[in-house]
Design an enzyme around this catalytic site. Structure first.
Site, PDB file in Angstrom:
ATOM      1  N   LYS A 196      -6.154  -8.202  -2.328  1.00 47.27           N
ATOM      2  CA  LYS A 196      -7.264  -8.120  -3.277  1.00 47.27           C
ATOM      3  C   LYS A 196      -7.661  -9.508  -3.755  1.00 47.27           C
ATOM      4  O   LYS A 196      -6.772 -10.343  -3.978  1.00 47.27           O
ATOM      5  CB  LYS A 196      -6.846  -7.288  -4.501  1.00 47.27           C
ATOM      6  N   ARG A 254      -7.597  12.502  -6.563  1.00 45.57           N
ATOM      7  CA  ARG A 254      -8.803  11.781  -6.173  1.00 45.57           C
ATOM      8  C   ARG A 254      -9.910  12.737  -5.738  1.00 45.57           C
ATOM      9  O   ARG A 254     -11.085  12.476  -5.976  1.00 45.57           O
ATOM     10  CB  ARG A 254      -8.493  10.825  -5.024  1.00 45.57           C
ATOM     11  N   LYS A 313       0.882  -1.170   0.000  1.00 44.64           N
ATOM     12  CA  LYS A 313       0.000   0.000   0.000  1.00 44.64           C
ATOM     13  C   LYS A 313       0.916   1.216   0.000  1.00 44.64           C
ATOM     14  O   LYS A 313       1.550   1.543   1.003  1.00 44.64           O
ATOM     15  CB  LYS A 313      -0.898   0.013   1.230  1.00 44.64           C
TER      16      LYS A 313
HETATM   17  S1  IVH Z   1      -6.636  -0.185  -4.538  1.00 46.36           S
HETATM   18  C1  IVH Z   1     -10.817   0.185  -5.870  1.00 46.36           C
HETATM   19  N1  IVH Z   1      -4.083  -0.616  -4.221  1.00 46.36           N
HETATM   20  O1  IVH Z   1      -4.787   3.627  -0.594  1.00 46.36           O
HETATM   21  C2  IVH Z   1      -9.401   0.074  -5.468  1.00 46.36           C
HETATM   22  N2  IVH Z   1      -4.988   1.366  -3.345  1.00 46.36           N
HETATM   23  O2  IVH Z   1      -6.495   3.951   1.734  1.00 46.36           O
HETATM   24  C3  IVH Z   1      -9.001   1.108  -4.499  1.00 46.36           C
HETATM   25  N3  IVH Z   1      -3.339   2.822  -2.269  1.00 46.36           N
HETATM   26  O3  IVH Z   1      -7.400   5.189  -2.286  1.00 46.36           O
HETATM   27  C4  IVH Z   1      -7.583   1.280  -4.315  1.00 46.36           C
HETATM   28  N4  IVH Z   1      -1.595   1.544  -2.620  1.00 46.36           N
HETATM   29  O4  IVH Z   1      -4.908   5.836  -2.849  1.00 46.36           O
HETATM   30  C5  IVH Z   1      -5.099   0.218  -3.990  1.00 46.36           C
HETATM   31  N5  IVH Z   1      -1.847  -1.113  -4.033  1.00 46.36           N
HETATM   32  C6  IVH Z   1      -2.857  -0.286  -3.815  1.00 46.36           C
HETATM   33  C7  IVH Z   1      -2.683   0.925  -3.145  1.00 46.36           C
HETATM   34  C8  IVH Z   1      -3.778   1.734  -2.924  1.00 46.36           C
HETATM   35  C9  IVH Z   1      -2.023   2.675  -2.110  1.00 46.36           C
HETATM   36  C10 IVH Z   1      -4.113   3.963  -1.770  1.00 46.36           C
HETATM   37  C11 IVH Z   1      -5.143   4.476  -2.716  1.00 46.36           C
HETATM   38  C12 IVH Z   1      -6.426   4.253  -1.980  1.00 46.36           C
HETATM   39  C13 IVH Z   1      -5.979   4.352  -0.563  1.00 46.36           C
HETATM   40  C14 IVH Z   1      -6.959   3.769   0.415  1.00 46.36           C
END
Ligand code: IVH
Length: 687
Positions: free
Chosen positions: A294, A144, A123
């Site tokens: 995921k 965003r 993340k």
């Molecule tokens: S998936 C529908 N994957 O974390 C999918 N988010 O706290 C939504 N983020 O809004 C996001 N690394 O800005 C996804 N590998 C990752 C991520 C990630 C960082 C951020 C992203 C999201 C936020 C949520």
């Protein structure tokens, strides 16, 4: 109490007033975080606050405030003006392996089967952006915002590595991913900012946020993009396959990093990969604040669907924040081996990433000034890939008015000479000699070699005349050399030489102490001397043999072994000059130990743990604390400086204070200096 005065409300909320205050805190923190990354709350505190708010709302569903951050993307913080094609969702969080297992079980129930597979990836701790391409050419980049509409930041795209102006194929696609400053980019950015008299970024995320928004900066700061999803490609692609496709289009993904996304078949494998990525965290060249899990298959994702805030097929396993806000209590100035005078921040202890941090690096005096740091400031402390945390910046808007300026040293804090301020990094005017002067003054001290007539003036003279570079050189000084020094008459020279001759016969423990080995003081030096018995044996000491010494653990043994390795040439010189060959203490100690082993007689303090406090009187009046400790050890006792349950005897002189009180409370035997002198009469120093 205003909402911002108690930012941390991690416990349960007790009333609707607490709830309202918590909501106000969270909204303000979220707004600050998403505008310039300067939230007064750390990530952990924010998460705890939102969880408390959620808990209260579950119990009082009819009283939920409209402005509550729960159920909103970005805590409802910001609104942009360009609508998103598809809402940019956030992620739900879990905070432990158990919560993750529960979440996975919930998804399995919803699907009626276990997901076909998982993808586990870092993340990234940056800002989410959407990048729109038509026929493979970049058209527009958006933040965003509130998830429904974002701000147009296309102007910044040029400086974002990994976000190509043209893709490898002429596809229409919208990339979604994170823009961040890598650790190297963050450091470079702050170098550039400081060179332009701009305040340095407090941490990489606020730096990335500010850089993406900024328009007319006279300098360029590079950022990095990592894609984690895309809209418009084959909807049947699973997540891992999608990331591969993006990489083939020339887009950067986390696959280029050690924490690469990995497909896992079972929840156990998922937990394993999370542990791996967590373990890699400190070495990653960019910040992560969690690990994202995921459901990998498109069919599973479609069936699970999404809520208003977050998808149901993905979750963030959050990690403790790597930067924290704490208070700057003091600044210490340490002089390095080359004479560099480096500031070090003393902090209110704070746990960062599982480690309690009390000290942090400050770069140099000019840097302290540019950052505008003051004592008492709330500061961002940042622990990047490196082990030693750094103080980045003060939270200026949190000041109370009680902050005070940081005092810079007027003179070298080690030797007292002038400070050379011609470079950014200040140095003692003596440079490397600073170390030599300071170590000679220390070595000549009363508790070490006790060389009368060798004070700081003489030490400076000897070092500057090139006669002495280390303590071993003292023992080869000649009368002619001394007489060549200014203000050195014959009597002084003879007296000094005589004092040095006496020091040559000093007990080994004192010579070891005179070396100034880090991690050892007087008591430890005596124990080391007693254990090894000769300079040559000490020279051959390694971590294992050092760890055999009473009171030296493995950690300390390693430190001392490293110090001794560095001092090896000096130890050789001292051995050659027959310094410290008087091993009176070790022989006695060894004899005592042997006698004890034989069941024979030992000194009167055998088995006693003795502490001395207050001023000594009578026969002991002239003894320094160190000499008292030597006396205790000659009498087979163990000397220590603080009273604990293990203490068996306290020698309490005049004006004994808290140690006496504590000893009384613990029922420890207390003797006056005179009573003690009687007890150890056979071991008193000869006068
Ligand atoms: S998936 C529908 N994957 O974390 C999918 N988010 O706290 C939504 N983020 O809004 C996001 N690394 O800005 C996804 N590998 C990752 C991520 C990630 C960082 C951020 C992203 C999201 C936020 C949520």
């Amino acid at each position: 109490m205003g909402p911002m005065t108690h930012p941390v409300v991690a416990a349960d909320l007790a009333s609707s007033a607490d709830y309202a205050a918590a909501v106000a805190s969270a909204v303000a923190a979220s707004a600050a975080y998403y505008t310039d990354g300067s939230s007064p709350l750390g990530d952990d505190e924010y998460d705890a606050l939102v969880r408390a708010i959620e808990a209260w709302e579950q119990a009082h569903p009819q009283d939920v405030l409209a402005e509550s951050p729960t159920g909103k993307v970005a805590g409802g913080a910001v609104q942009g003006d360009v609508p998103h094609s598809v809402p940019m969702l956030s992620l739900d969080n879990v905070f432990s392996a158990e919560e993750l297992a529960d979440w996975a079980a919930g998804l399995e129930r919803r699907l009626g089967r276990a997901p076909a597979g998982w993808c586990v990836e870092p993340k990234l701790d940056g800002l989410a952006v959407a990048a729109r391409y038509r026929a493979g050419v970049l058209q527009q980049v958006l933040t965003r915002g509130d998830g429904l509409a974002g701000e147009d930041i296309t102007h910044a795209a040029d400086a974002v590595l990994g976000l190509p102006g043209r893709l490898a194929e002429p596809v229409d696609v919208e990339l979604r991913g994170e823009v961040l400053l890598t650790t190297a980019q963050f450091e470079e950015a702050n170098r550039i900012r400081l060179a332009h008299d701009a305040a340095p970024f407090a941490h990489p995320r606020s730096g990335a946020a500010g850089t993406l928004r900024a328009k007319d900066r006279p300098y360029r700061i590079e950022l990095t993009f990592f894609a984690y999803s895309a809209i418009g490609l084959d909807p049947d692609l699973g997540h891992t396959a999608l990331l591969e496709r993006l990489a083939a289009l020339g887009v950067n993904t986390a696959a280029t990093t050690a924490a690469a996304p990995r497909r896992c078949e079972t929840v156990e494998q998922v937990q394993q990969r999370i542990a791996e990525i967590t373990g890699l965290r400190a070495e990653l060249p960019f910040g992560i604040d969690g690990v994202v899990v995921k459901a990998d298959d498109a069919a599973d994702q479609q069936q699970a669907g999404s809520g208003s805030r977050a998808p149901r097929w993905a979750v963030a396993r959050k990690l403790a924040a790597e930067h924290k806000v704490t208070r700057l209590l003091d600044v210490e100035w340490a002089v390095g081996r080359t004479g560099i005078i480096a500031p070090r921040a003393v902090l209110e202890p704070v746990v960062i990433d599982g480690v309690t941090v009390t000290y942090a690096t400050l770069h140099n005096p000019a840097d302290i000034e540019r950052r505008g740091l003051m004592l008492g400031d709330q500061v961002f402390v940042y622990r990047a890939g490196d082990v030693i945390p750094r103080v980045e910046a003060p939270l200026v808007d949190q000041r109370t008015g009680n902050e005070t300026p940081i005092a810079f040293p007027e003179v070298c804090p080690r030797c007292g000479d002038q400070v050379d301020r011609t470079e950014q990094r200040w140095r003692c005017a003596r440079g490397r000699n600073c170390q030599a002067v300071a170590s000679i003054i220390y070595a000549a001290g009363r508790d070490q070699l006790d060389i009368e007539g060798l004070g700081s003036t003489r030490a400076v003279q000897l070092v500057e005349a090139g006669l002495v570079a280390d303590i071993a050189d003292l023992f080869t000084l000649t009368r002619e050399q001394l007489l060549g020094l200014e203000r050195m008459g014959e009597t002084s020279a003879d007296n000094l030489l005589a004092a040095i001759e006496v020091a040559r016969g000093a007990a080994l423990g004192r010579v070891v102490c005179a070396l100034g080995v880090r991690g050892t003081g007087r008591t430890m030096s005596r124990r080391i001397a007693a254990h090894f018995g000769s300079m040559a044996a000490l020279r051959a000491a390694d971590t294992d043999t050092l760890a055999e010494v009473d009171g030296i653990g493995t950690e300390k043994a390693r430190l001392i072994a490293a110090e001794l390795a560095e001092l090896a040439p000096l130890l050789d010189k001292l051995t050659a000059q027959q310094v410290g060959v008087q091993v009176e203490e070790p022989q006695r100690a060894a004899a005592a130990t042997e006698a004890a082993a034989d069941g024979g007689a030992v000194g009167p303090l055998a088995g006693e743990a003795v502490v001395v406090t207050g001023s000594m009187t009578g026969q002991l009046a002239a003894l320094s604390r160190n000499e008292m400790n030597e006396l205790i050890e000659r009498a087979s006792g163990k000397a220590s400086s603080s009273v604990s349950k293990r203490t068996t005897l306290l020698v309490a002189g005049e004006k004994a204070g808290s140690k006496r009180t504590k000893a009384e409370e613990l029922g420890i035997r207390i003797l006056t200096p005179e009573e003690f002198a009687d007890l150890v009469a056979d071991h008193l120093p000869q006068t």
